[in-house]
Design an enzyme around this catalytic site. Structure first.
Site, mmCIF file in Angstrom:
data_model
loop_
_atom_site.group_PDB
_atom_site.id
_atom_site.type_symbol
_atom_site.label_atom_id
_atom_site.label_comp_id
_atom_site.label_asym_id
_atom_site.label_seq_id
_atom_site.Cartn_x
_atom_site.Cartn_y
_atom_site.Cartn_z
ATOM 1 C CG ASP A 1 9.411 7.840 35.089
ATOM 2 O OD1 ASP A 1 9.119 8.464 34.048
ATOM 3 O OD2 ASP A 1 10.549 7.860 35.602
ATOM 4 N NE ARG A 2 9.447 13.447 33.803
ATOM 5 C CZ ARG A 2 10.072 14.577 33.542
ATOM 6 N NH1 ARG A 2 9.550 15.430 32.683
ATOM 7 N NH2 ARG A 2 11.212 14.859 34.129
ATOM 8 C CG ASP B 1 11.055 6.354 31.849
ATOM 9 O OD1 ASP B 1 10.453 7.415 31.597
ATOM 10 O OD2 ASP B 1 11.743 6.208 32.882
ATOM 11 C CB SER C 1 13.320 9.862 31.308
ATOM 12 O OG SER C 1 12.132 10.253 31.928
ATOM 13 C CG HIS C 2 11.601 13.766 30.223
ATOM 14 N ND1 HIS C 2 12.164 13.161 31.319
ATOM 15 C CD2 HIS C 2 12.207 14.966 30.108
ATOM 16 C CE1 HIS C 2 13.067 13.971 31.858
ATOM 17 N NE2 HIS C 2 13.102 15.073 31.144
ATOM 18 C CE LYS D 1 9.634 10.653 37.267
ATOM 19 N NZ LYS D 1 10.771 11.444 37.714
ATOM 20 C CG ASP E 1 8.062 9.706 31.087
ATOM 21 O OD1 ASP E 1 7.406 8.732 31.488
ATOM 22 O OD2 ASP E 1 9.206 9.980 31.491
HETATM 23 C C1 G1P Z 1 13.782 16.499 35.883
HETATM 24 C C2 G1P Z 1 12.694 16.924 36.845
HETATM 25 C C3 G1P Z 1 12.804 16.155 38.140
HETATM 26 C C4 G1P Z 1 12.773 14.656 37.849
HETATM 27 C C5 G1P Z 1 13.842 14.308 36.818
HETATM 28 C C6 G1P Z 1 13.747 12.856 36.383
HETATM 29 O O1 G1P Z 1 15.045 16.777 36.436
HETATM 30 O O2 G1P Z 1 12.727 18.315 37.079
HETATM 31 O O3 G1P Z 1 11.751 16.524 38.994
HETATM 32 O O4 G1P Z 1 12.988 13.919 39.012
HETATM 33 O O5 G1P Z 1 13.678 15.124 35.661
HETATM 34 O O6 G1P Z 1 12.516 12.564 35.806
HETATM 35 P P1 G1P Z 1 15.873 18.092 36.074
HETATM 36 O O7 G1P Z 1 16.041 18.103 34.561
HETATM 37 O O8 G1P Z 1 15.052 19.257 36.514
HETATM 38 O O9 G1P Z 1 17.164 17.960 36.828
HETATM 39 ZN ZN ZN Z 2 10.550 9.139 32.780
#
Ligand code: G1P
Ligand code: ZN
Length: 553
Positions: free
Chosen positions: A291-292, A289, A123-124, A386, A287
């Site tokens: 989704d953000r 992948d 992801s990010h 998302k 981000d």
């Molecule tokens: C974080 C975000 C959460 C999101 C997740 C996946 O998780 O806070 O809202 O769903 O990434 O993208 P966290 O690191 O807080 O557990």
């Molecule tokens: Zn992501």
């Protein structure tokens, strides 16, 4: 060294593992670790084996595989294909260059009635040899695998003794094509087109296009990650925005060294362009992948909780939602801005734990249309993830309709509904022990706060959030420490479940003012009393030695 056995023929290997594998956190729909960890022999294979042993319908089923293009993507696709063939999967659909955003993967799973999908992404988190890699499992509804399934996979990893794989040369992912690995059919398709068709069904492209071709300059930063090719096709080729609209638009294995997280810290170049310059009217970033999303206007940052509220309030501008919304949902730490809008619209608003998977049952059972999280995630019932670019198009559709600036739209929104001042403070890379002690200590002392003064108000409620799913009645505990004040202000604390280095403490701060108050304050100033009080109560500075958060949103 593991012991390798040849089974029925000389291409199908059953590899015995020297020690049982387990690294997956229980309750998470995937495995996210450093790239180096994933390079250890049999590491990736062990987790994939557990998926193939547990996911219902694997044998003779259809599977979707792709990723965000980070280092390890192609190799993982090759391994998964060969393991899928060993597990007698009927067909795997993967994509050119292995490029597949998370929302596009969710859509493919749904349209091809797949048994699930394996998305290769962290992801990010940063990518490359020194970054992170991840394997995420989505279920047949297109959303992150359910908690029940992921817990079974977790148990399976703990007792795993061997995995199955076929010997086969890597198939070519450079262009669309059809292949066989043993009796398993592999289809390599373009990962972009199907997603764009879906967007065309939801939005009025002509209207958005007339905005973008009319002196309304926008900038989109793909942060060298997966959304580049999607955004180029959508924004520049189809909707006619100026060439160069999409910045950092080629997915790179290490994201060009940047951290593909669309926030004010990691998408700073874009933020500077919008917040300090006059040229652009709208800016957005997604981000790793896809989704953000982060939304910016000229001199205006849109807080993700507010973004969810604005999308909800203006949903009738979008053809797919013009007949009204079934309901909305937000994660618990997300501000209550959307609650106020839902009340006005006369629809239900659900509060779920952090993580997209909790929206799945509400979406599947037709109780909500739109949902979102404070962490730059917004989406709808069009898929079960998302969706970053969907949110960008949604915003553009509203602006095309309202013919005003982002800043004016926000001011109009707050003047009507009041403003939820909101901020999230992240303290990253704290030692796990310190973070656990800090969190445990706050949890122990929460009951003593009830009825006492806090940040100039009275504490009306304090607990560790428990969620009961209204569809399957499952109960999820330990979802974040909440301090609720008499005037509706809230302070929430959680430990991140997605970080890979030490622990990350997240502190969420929120305070509501009605529309006849000052709507134009800096959130850090509006929230200063809450910030000070939680630091003293939780002993954040004292215990971590950090005088300020790593990231402020
Ligand atoms: C974080 C975000 C959460 C999101 C997740 C996946 O998780 O806070 O809202 O769903 O990434 O993208 P966290 O690191 O807080 O557990
Ligand atoms: Zn992501």
């Amino acid at each position: 060294m593991p012991f390798i056995e040849l089974s029925s023929d000389d291409t199908h290997f059953s590899v015995a593992l020297p020690t049982p594998f387990t690294d997956q956190k229980p309750g998470t729909s995937g495995l996210r670790k450093s790239t180096k960890k994933f390079q250890e022999p049999h590491y990736l294979e062990s987790f994939v084996e557990a998926i193939f042993q547990i996911l219902p319908g694997v044998q003779d089923g259809v599977l979707i595989v792709g990723g965000d293009g980070r280092f390890g993507n192609r190799n993982a696709i090759d391994v998964i294909l060969r393991m899928a063939a060993a597990h007698r999967v009927k067909k795997v659909i993967t994509t050119v260059d292995g490029i597949l955003s998370t929302p596009a993967a969710s859509h493919l799973i749904r349209t091809h009635k797949a048994v699930g999908g394996i998305i290769l992404s962290a992801s990010h988190n940063s990518g490359g040899l020194d970054g992170d890699f991840g394997v995420k499992l989505n279920g047949p509804n297109g959303g992150p695998a359910s908690e029940a399934l992921t817990n079974q996979i977790y148990s399976c990893t703990k007792t795993l003794e061997r995995y199955h794989i076929i010997k086969n040369d890597p198939i070519c992912l450079n262009e669309p094509g059809n292949f066989f690995i043993k009796s398993m059919y592999v289809e390599v398709i373009d990962g972009i087109d199907g997603y764009i068709d879906l967007m065309q069904q939801i939005f009025d492209f002509d209207r958005i296009s007339s905005l973008l071709t009319n002196d309304f300059l926008i900038a989109f930063d793909a942060l060298n990650a997966v959304t580049g090719p999607y955004a180029k096709k959508l924004l520049e080729e189809i909707l006619g925005s100026r060439p160069g609209t999409v910045r950092n638009g080629i997915p790179l294995e290490d994201f060009g060294g940047c951290h593909p997280d669309p926030n004010l810290t990691y998408a700073k170049d874009l933020a500077d362009l919008l917040l300090n310059g006059q040229e652009y009217s709208f800016g957005a970033a997604c981000d790793g992948d896809g989704d953000r999303n982060m939304i910016l206007g000229r001199n205006c940052f849109v807080n993700p909780s507010d973004s969810l509220a604005v999308l909800t309030a203006n949903s009738s501008c979008v053809p797919a939602y013009s007949e009204g919304l079934l309901g909305v949902a937000r994660s618990m730490p997300t501000s209550a801005a959307v609650d106020v809008v839902a009340k006005d619209l006369g629809i239900n608003c659900f509060e779920t734990p952090t993580g997209w998977k909790f929206f799945g049952n509400l979406l599947d059972s037709g109780q909500i249309t739109i949902c979102g999280e404070e962490s730059f995630g917004t989406g709808s019932n069009h898929i079960r993830e998302k969706d970053g670019l969907w949110a960008v198009l949604f915003w553009l559709q509203i602006l095309a309709e309202k013919k005003c600036s982002v800043k004016d739209l926000m001011m109009q929104h707050w003047s009507r509904f009041g403003r939820h001042y909101y901020s999230r403070h992240d303290y990253e890379s704290i030692s796990s022990e310190i973070a656990q002690d800090l969190y445990g200590n706050v949890e122990l002392r929460l009951p003593s706060l009830i009825g006492k003064p806090f940040a100039g108000q009275n504490v009306s409620h304090a607990d560790n959030f428990i969620y009961k799913d209204s569809v399957d009645s499952s109960i999820t505990t330990n979802q974040g420490l909440r301090i609720l004040l008499d005037d509706g202000s809230r302070v929430i604390m959680r430990l991140s479940g997605t970080g890979t280095q030490g622990a990350t403490l997240r502190v969420y701060l929120e305070s509501y003012v009605s529309s006849n108050n000052d709507l134009n304050q800096d959130p850090q100033i509006a929230l200063s009393q809450l910030i000070e009080s939680i630091d003293l109560f939780a002993e954040i500075t004292k215990r971590t030695g950090m005088t300020r958060p790593t990231v402020i949103t």
